[in-house]
Write an enzyme that holds these catalytic residues in place. Structure first.
Site, PDB file in Angstrom:
ATOM      1  N   GLU A 177      41.218  49.134  34.123  1.00  0.00           N
ATOM      2  CA  GLU A 177      41.228  48.052  33.920  1.00  0.00           C
ATOM      3  C   GLU A 177      40.683  46.986  32.455  1.00  0.00           C
ATOM      4  O   GLU A 177      39.708  47.973  31.535  1.00  0.00           O
ATOM      5  CB  GLU A 177      39.355  46.768  34.525  1.00  0.00           C
ATOM      6  N   LYS A 219      43.839  47.305  37.307  1.00  0.00           N
ATOM      7  CA  LYS A 219      43.115  45.982  37.682  1.00  0.00           C
ATOM      8  C   LYS A 219      43.828  45.362  36.557  1.00  0.00           C
ATOM      9  O   LYS A 219      42.934  46.124  35.303  1.00  0.00           O
ATOM     10  CB  LYS A 219      41.979  45.779  37.990  1.00  0.00           C
TER      11      LYS A 219
HETATM   12  P1  13P Z   1      36.355  38.146  36.922  1.00  0.00           P
HETATM   13  O1  13P Z   1      37.356  37.717  38.034  1.00  0.00           O
HETATM   14  O2  13P Z   1      34.942  37.104  37.338  1.00  0.00           O
HETATM   15  O3  13P Z   1      36.591  38.386  35.535  1.00  0.00           O
HETATM   16  O4  13P Z   1      35.655  39.789  37.342  1.00  0.00           O
HETATM   17  C1  13P Z   1      36.282  40.521  37.871  1.00  0.00           C
HETATM   18  C2  13P Z   1      36.035  42.065  37.627  1.00  0.00           C
HETATM   19  O5  13P Z   1      35.508  42.532  38.382  1.00  0.00           O
HETATM   20  C3  13P Z   1      35.666  41.990  36.303  1.00  0.00           C
HETATM   21  O6  13P Z   1      35.707  43.437  35.812  1.00  0.00           O
END
Ligand code: 13P
Length: 340
Positions: A177, A219
């Site tokens: 991510e 992600k």
């Molecule tokens: P948000 O969708 O609240 O941004 O959080 C998702 C997430 O896992 C961020 O690491």
């Protein structure tokens, strides 16, 4: 590495009409969100709220996975069943956040590199034994006229790739991510440019570390203008920029691409995902959601206001999960939204 098992897990996380719910907030983040709504943050209130999420009746129809925090992976529901078992019974794969947070990058003011590689092999072994099927590691990238630096992009990409390799060695699907932060006054074009650069570095590092993309989930943040940018754009523009950056930079054999909500409202998160599927472009990977706030917020507010509204809050939660499940196939409608 058993690639076919990893592939099977990754595909289940983004099966048609499904996405992922992130409930992996650290204690500090949980405290901030609870206290803003007048609820004390203790091990017990966290457990109660997480039970609301984990055990929401019917939510498994819209979720392939749920990302937990270390504490939650070890907790149980009031009836004594482990949360992990409650999720598995609902057909939801348990995931675990394994990074230890973003820390200031030395000699680079305003930039943070995510830590957590030390001892990660052992922690992954334990998480696997506790039932985790996938993991998450989040890198944060701030955007300005001069940021991010090359040092920051490379340090985070390298750490993400080292983490992903360790996950696959342990039989756990890595969710990688990189989050481009919405704070700032940068334009949508600048966000597109930075996202492209970050994705190129990330996939370069993943290849170098031998990570199998068929067993990996990306992600990422949507391509958006900074919150303080005077020029905001339509949901359709966000969809076009985002699909463009992904098609140009994400290899076709990645198992799936999911979005964080990152501070967008719950309706924006749903509408923009839906708009991407409405563009009518062929996409090489499933494109879905992995929202935290974007799904949880209305349920969190309801529960904080009235703790006995447990079941009502679960209904609100499942509704948001269902709306995003529809959006992940371009089938979201106002009628479906209002039919709550
Ligand atoms: P948000 O969708 O609240 O941004 O959080 C998702 C997430 O896992 C961020 O690491």
């Amino acid at each position: 590495m058993d690639l076919s098992a990893l592939q099977e897990t990754a595909r289940a996380m983004v099966a048609p009409g499904k996405g992922v719910l992130a409930i992996d907030e650290s204690h500090a983040t949980c405290k901030k969100r609870f206290e803003a709504l007048g609820v004390e943050c203790t091990e017990d209130t966290r457990r109660e709220y997480r039970e609301l999420l984990v055990a929401a009746p019917g939510i498994g129809q819209y979720l392939g996975g749920m990302i937990l925090f270390d504490e939650t992976l070890r907790q149980s529901a009031r009836d004594g069943r482990k949360f992990v078992d409650v999720l598995k019974a609902a057909g939801i794969l348990p995931g675990i956040k394994v990074d230890t947070g973003a820390k200031d990058l030395a000699l680079h003011a305003g930039e943070q590199v995510t830590e957590g590689l030390d001892g990660l092999r052992d922690r992954l072994g334990e998480y696997k034994a506790l039932g985790a099927a996938f993991a998450k590691w989040r890198a944060v990238i701030n955007i300005s006229d001069v940021l991010p630096s090359e040092a920051l992009v490379m340090a985070n990409a390298h750490a993400l790739a080292r983490y992903a390799a360790l996950c696959q060695e342990a039989g756990i699907v890595p969710m990688v991510e990189p989050e481009m932060i919405m704070e700032g006054s940068h334009s949508v074009e600048r966000c597109y440019e930075v996202t492209a650069r970050v994705l190129k570095a990330l996939f370069g590092q993943l290849a170098e570390q031998g990570v199998a993309l068929e067993g990996t989930i990306l992600k990422v943040s949507m391509v958006l203008p900074g919150k303080a940018c005077p020029v905001q754009v339509s949901d359709e523009e966000v969809a076009k920029w985002t699909v463009r950056v992904l098609k140009e930079n994400v290899p076709a054999n990645v198992a799936g691409v999911v979005f964080l909500s990152g501070g967008q409202s719950d309706s924006q998160s749903t509408l923009r995902l839906n708009a991407m599927h409405q563009l009518g472009e062929a996409l090489p990977w499933p494109l879905s959601f992995s929202y935290g706030r974007g799904i949880q917020q209305p349920a969190l507010e309801m529960w904080c206001k009235e703790r006995s509204a447990f079941e009502g809050a679960q209904k609100v939660l499942v509704h948001r999960a269902r709306m995003n499940g529809l959006a992940s196939e371009g089938k979201y409608t106002v009628e479906a939204e209002q039919g709550a």
